[in-house]
Design an enzyme around this catalytic site. Structure first.
Site, PDB file in Angstrom:
ATOM      1  N   ILE A 232       0.549  -1.472  -0.060  1.00 43.51           N
ATOM      2  CA  ILE A 232       0.106  -0.110   0.126  1.00 43.51           C
ATOM      3  C   ILE A 232       0.774   1.093   0.115  1.00 43.51           C
ATOM      4  O   ILE A 232       0.791   2.407  -0.626  1.00 43.51           O
ATOM      5  CB  ILE A 232      -0.905   0.051   1.234  1.00 43.51           C
ATOM      6  CG1 ILE A 232      -1.927  -1.187   1.155  1.00 43.51           C
ATOM      7  CG2 ILE A 232      -1.740   1.548   1.341  1.00 43.51           C
ATOM      8  CD1 ILE A 232      -2.709  -1.631   2.545  1.00 43.51           C
TER       9      ILE A 232
ATOM     10  N   LYS B 129      -4.387  -1.910  16.260  1.00 41.44           N
ATOM     11  CA  LYS B 129      -5.015  -0.849  14.974  1.00 41.44           C
ATOM     12  C   LYS B 129      -6.200  -0.184  15.646  1.00 41.44           C
ATOM     13  O   LYS B 129      -6.600   0.925  15.457  1.00 41.44           O
ATOM     14  CB  LYS B 129      -5.500  -1.748  13.929  1.00 41.44           C
ATOM     15  CG  LYS B 129      -4.312  -2.228  13.111  1.00 41.44           C
ATOM     16  CD  LYS B 129      -3.425  -1.362  12.588  1.00 41.44           C
ATOM     17  CE  LYS B 129      -2.449  -1.745  11.578  1.00 41.44           C
ATOM     18  NZ  LYS B 129      -1.530  -0.761  11.154  1.00 41.44           N
TER      19      LYS B 129
ATOM     20  N   LYS C 138      14.282  -3.034  -1.227  1.00 40.47           N
ATOM     21  CA  LYS C 138      12.765  -3.040  -1.205  1.00 40.47           C
ATOM     22  C   LYS C 138      12.851  -1.547  -1.665  1.00 40.47           C
ATOM     23  O   LYS C 138      11.953  -0.924  -2.691  1.00 40.47           O
ATOM     24  CB  LYS C 138      11.998  -3.080  -0.139  1.00 40.47           C
ATOM     25  CG  LYS C 138      11.935  -4.852   0.131  1.00 40.47           C
ATOM     26  CD  LYS C 138      11.061  -5.420  -1.103  1.00 40.47           C
ATOM     27  CE  LYS C 138      10.962  -6.841  -0.746  1.00 40.47           C
ATOM     28  NZ  LYS C 138      10.488  -7.576  -1.788  1.00 40.47           N
TER      29      LYS C 138
ATOM     30  N   TYR D 124      -2.676  -7.689  17.167  1.00 42.18           N
ATOM     31  CA  TYR D 124      -2.576  -6.661  15.890  1.00 42.18           C
ATOM     32  C   TYR D 124      -3.914  -5.864  16.038  1.00 42.18           C
ATOM     33  O   TYR D 124      -3.916  -4.642  15.776  1.00 42.18           O
ATOM     34  CB  TYR D 124      -2.673  -7.627  14.613  1.00 42.18           C
ATOM     35  CG  TYR D 124      -2.832  -6.818  13.161  1.00 42.18           C
ATOM     36  CD1 TYR D 124      -1.525  -6.070  12.577  1.00 42.18           C
ATOM     37  CD2 TYR D 124      -4.002  -6.613  12.660  1.00 42.18           C
ATOM     38  CE1 TYR D 124      -1.700  -5.499  11.352  1.00 42.18           C
ATOM     39  CE2 TYR D 124      -4.189  -5.813  11.681  1.00 42.18           C
ATOM     40  CZ  TYR D 124      -3.014  -5.407  10.861  1.00 42.18           C
ATOM     41  OH  TYR D 124      -3.230  -4.382   9.626  1.00 42.18           O
TER      42      TYR D 124
ATOM     43  N   THR E 203      -1.178  -7.828  -0.388  1.00 41.48           N
ATOM     44  CA  THR E 203       0.264  -7.269  -0.363  1.00 41.48           C
ATOM     45  C   THR E 203       1.022  -8.321   0.076  1.00 41.48           C
ATOM     46  O   THR E 203       0.753  -9.420   0.683  1.00 41.48           O
ATOM     47  CB  THR E 203       0.137  -5.860   0.751  1.00 41.48           C
ATOM     48  OG1 THR E 203      -0.122  -6.686   1.771  1.00 41.48           O
ATOM     49  CG2 THR E 203      -0.770  -4.758   0.009  1.00 41.48           C
TER      50      THR E 203
ATOM     51  N   ASN F  96       2.304   4.605   7.270  1.00 39.91           N
ATOM     52  CA  ASN F  96       1.878   3.273   6.806  1.00 39.91           C
ATOM     53  C   ASN F  96       2.511   2.036   7.579  1.00 39.91           C
ATOM     54  O   ASN F  96       1.848   0.882   7.219  1.00 39.91           O
ATOM     55  CB  ASN F  96       1.763   3.474   5.578  1.00 39.91           C
ATOM     56  CG  ASN F  96       1.574   2.257   4.674  1.00 39.91           C
ATOM     57  OD1 ASN F  96       0.654   1.597   4.545  1.00 39.91           O
ATOM     58  ND2 ASN F  96       2.586   1.651   4.249  1.00 39.91           N
TER      59      ASN F  96
HETATM   60  N1  LIG Z   1      -2.886  -5.720   3.169  1.00 42.54           N
HETATM   61  C1  LIG Z   1      -3.994  -5.578   3.990  1.00 42.54           C
HETATM   62  O1  LIG Z   1      -4.882  -6.476   3.955  1.00 42.54           O
HETATM   63  C2  LIG Z   1      -3.932  -4.700   5.112  1.00 42.54           C
HETATM   64  C3  LIG Z   1      -5.472  -4.454   5.942  1.00 42.54           C
HETATM   65  C4  LIG Z   1      -5.527  -3.601   6.818  1.00 42.54           C
HETATM   66  C5  LIG Z   1      -4.399  -2.714   7.259  1.00 42.54           C
HETATM   67  N2  LIG Z   1      -3.212  -2.825   6.629  1.00 42.54           N
HETATM   68  C6  LIG Z   1      -2.037  -2.009   7.006  1.00 42.54           C
HETATM   69  O2  LIG Z   1      -1.506  -1.550   5.732  1.00 42.54           O
HETATM   70  C7  LIG Z   1      -0.420  -1.045   6.263  1.00 42.54           C
HETATM   71  C8  LIG Z   1       0.777  -1.433   5.088  1.00 42.54           C
HETATM   72  O3  LIG Z   1       0.881  -2.800   4.772  1.00 42.54           O
HETATM   73  P1  LIG Z   1       0.840  -3.832   3.465  1.00 42.54           P
HETATM   74  O4  LIG Z   1      -0.471  -4.654   3.535  1.00 42.54           O
HETATM   75  O5  LIG Z   1       1.030  -2.652   2.485  1.00 42.54           O
HETATM   76  O6  LIG Z   1       2.009  -4.643   3.559  1.00 42.54           O
HETATM   77  P2  LIG Z   1       3.381  -4.778   3.388  1.00 42.54           P
HETATM   78  O7  LIG Z   1       3.683  -4.582   1.756  1.00 42.54           O
HETATM   79  O8  LIG Z   1       4.183  -5.616   3.999  1.00 42.54           O
HETATM   80  O9  LIG Z   1       4.014  -3.189   3.943  1.00 42.54           O
HETATM   81  C9  LIG Z   1       4.386  -3.042   5.121  1.00 42.54           C
HETATM   82  C10 LIG Z   1       5.569  -2.030   4.992  1.00 42.54           C
HETATM   83  O10 LIG Z   1       5.907  -1.870   6.426  1.00 42.54           O
HETATM   84  C11 LIG Z   1       7.247  -1.683   6.388  1.00 42.54           C
HETATM   85  N3  LIG Z   1       7.736  -1.819   7.942  1.00 42.54           N
HETATM   86  C12 LIG Z   1       7.481  -2.681   8.599  1.00 42.54           C
HETATM   87  N4  LIG Z   1       8.073  -2.704   9.914  1.00 42.54           N
HETATM   88  C13 LIG Z   1       8.824  -1.336   9.721  1.00 42.54           C
HETATM   89  C14 LIG Z   1       9.629  -0.778  10.591  1.00 42.54           C
HETATM   90  N5  LIG Z   1       9.458  -1.369  12.011  1.00 42.54           N
HETATM   91  N6  LIG Z   1       9.893   0.518  10.328  1.00 42.54           N
HETATM   92  C15 LIG Z   1       9.686   0.975   8.981  1.00 42.54           C
HETATM   93  N7  LIG Z   1       8.997   0.212   8.000  1.00 42.54           N
HETATM   94  C16 LIG Z   1       8.504  -1.015   8.540  1.00 42.54           C
HETATM   95  C17 LIG Z   1       7.739  -2.815   5.426  1.00 42.54           C
HETATM   96  O11 LIG Z   1       9.016  -2.523   5.113  1.00 42.54           O
HETATM   97  P3  LIG Z   1      10.322  -3.225   5.737  1.00 42.54           P
HETATM   98  O12 LIG Z   1       9.997  -4.385   6.101  1.00 42.54           O
HETATM   99  O13 LIG Z   1      11.429  -3.077   4.663  1.00 42.54           O
HETATM  100  O14 LIG Z   1      10.789  -2.168   7.013  1.00 42.54           O
HETATM  101  C18 LIG Z   1       6.625  -2.759   4.491  1.00 42.54           C
HETATM  102  O15 LIG Z   1       7.315  -1.962   3.691  1.00 42.54           O
HETATM  103  C19 LIG Z   1       0.071  -1.569   7.378  1.00 42.54           C
HETATM  104  O16 LIG Z   1      -0.065  -0.665   8.463  1.00 42.54           O
HETATM  105  C20 LIG Z   1      -0.945  -2.883   7.436  1.00 42.54           C
HETATM  106  O17 LIG Z   1      -1.053  -3.237   8.933  1.00 42.54           O
HETATM  107  C21 LIG Z   1      -2.955  -3.799   5.620  1.00 42.54           C
END
Ligand SMILES: NC(=O)c1ccc[n+]([C@@H]2O[C@H](COP(=O)([O-])OP(=O)(O)OC[C@H]3O[C@@H](n4cnc5c(N)ncnc54)[C@H](OP(=O)(O)O)[C@@H]3O)[C@@H](O)[C@H]2O)c1
Length: 244
Positions: free
Chosen positions: A18, A154, A42, A150, A185, A87
């Site tokens: 995202i 949130k 990445k 989790y 994702t 995010n």
């Molecule tokens: N996908 C869904 O269904 C969904 C639903 C509801 C909410 N969300 C929320 O959307 C947001 C984005 O997630 P996504 O689904 O796009 O998954 P994603 O592609 O895995 O993205 C998560 C990102 O957060 C970064 N991250 C994790 N820990 C970190 C840290 N300690 N410091 C800095 N960056 C960090 C990761 O990069 P690095 O590992 O390289 O640090 C990664 O780029 C999250 O907050 C997630 O909870 C997602």
């Protein structure tokens, strides 16, 4: 004139999912974007899709020194900040009975503590009419098996926005929560699996799983003046999952 022309944005977790889709959307709408995340490879791959109006700083939202380095870079290079998209997030499936202090800490350090200090450290840089976007989830208002920590993190994020909207009175800075439902994702594939995610998407009123670009469109709205009368709100991009 594009909607985000002249705006400087930071997207934590901007290297994938995202966050990356939002960076692509923000740049397409005229913004200069900083990506922040831990994995340099990445970030490099993401930058390769973004052209000249993006930069990356590697670090963790759970590490205050890394955050200081991020904001010092943005201050030196851009002077201020218009959009902060907090995010970055993490999660894992752990049922009640198997929750460990480490699981709690790993989740809350990123999702709650990381969000708090990302925002607090950004504040001195935020320009009037700035927009802060926090990242919630449908699980913040729903019960989800084996996903309590989790989900609670949130729910905490959602409340931060309610209180911060009041703390920010008079500053011109708005804060809202963007809450995705099932979106394809890396994190989603890791936690529930790609097929399960597609199945969950099929149960929503819209009838399909979300694409990161669909969440990014809402992030661009919250980042822009189109949402100028919104603060303290939660905007769901969930195909209706948590709305029925
Ligand atoms: N996908 C869904 O269904 C969904 C639903 C509801 C909410 N969300 C929320 O959307 C947001 C984005 O997630 P996504 O689904 O796009 O998954 P994603 O592609 O895995 O993205 C998560 C990102 O957060 C970064 N991250 C994790 N820990 C970190 C840290 N300690 N410091 C800095 N960056 C960090 C990761 O990069 P690095 O590992 O390289 O640090 C990664 O780029 C999250 O907050 C997630 O909870 C997602």
């Amino acid at each position: 004139m594009k909607r985000l022309d002249g705006k400087t944005a930071i997207i934590t977790g901007g290297g994938t999912g995202i966050g990356l889709a939002s960076a692509q959307r923000f740049v397409a709408e005229g913004a200069f974007v900083y990506l922040f995340g831990r994995r340099q490879e990445k970030l490099d791959a993401a930058l390769a899709t973004l052209g000249g109006n993006a930069r990356a700083v590697a670090g963790s939202v759970a590490d205050n020194d890394d955050l200081d380095r991020l904001f010092a870079t943005v201050k030196a290079e851009r002077g201020g900040l218009d959009i902060l998209f907090a995010n970055a997030g993490t999660g894992a499936l752990v049922p009640l009975g198997e929750i460990t202090p480490d699981h709690y800490q790993a989740t809350f350090d990123v999702n709650v503590k990381g969000t708090i200090f990302t925002v607090q450290k950004a504040l001195p840089l935020m320009r009037r009419d700035g927009s802060i976007i926090l990242t919630g989830s449908t699980t913040g208002v729903m019960g989800t098996p084996a996903f309590s920590i989790y989900s609670a993190s949130k729910a905490a994020v959602r409340n931060l926005a309610r209180s911060w909207a009041q703390d920010l009175r008079g500053t011109g800075v708005r804060v809202n929560v963007l809450s995705p439902g099932p979106t394809l994702t890396e994190l989603a594939a890791e936690v529930v699996g790609r097929d399960a995610m597609i199945e969950m998407g099929a149960t929503t009123p819209i009838g399909h799983v979300g694409e990161p670009s669909e969440v990014a469109a809402a992030a661009a709205f919250l980042g822009s003046a189109d949402s100028s009368f919104m603060t303290g709100s939660e905007l769901f991009t969930d195909g209706g999952l948590a709305q029925i």
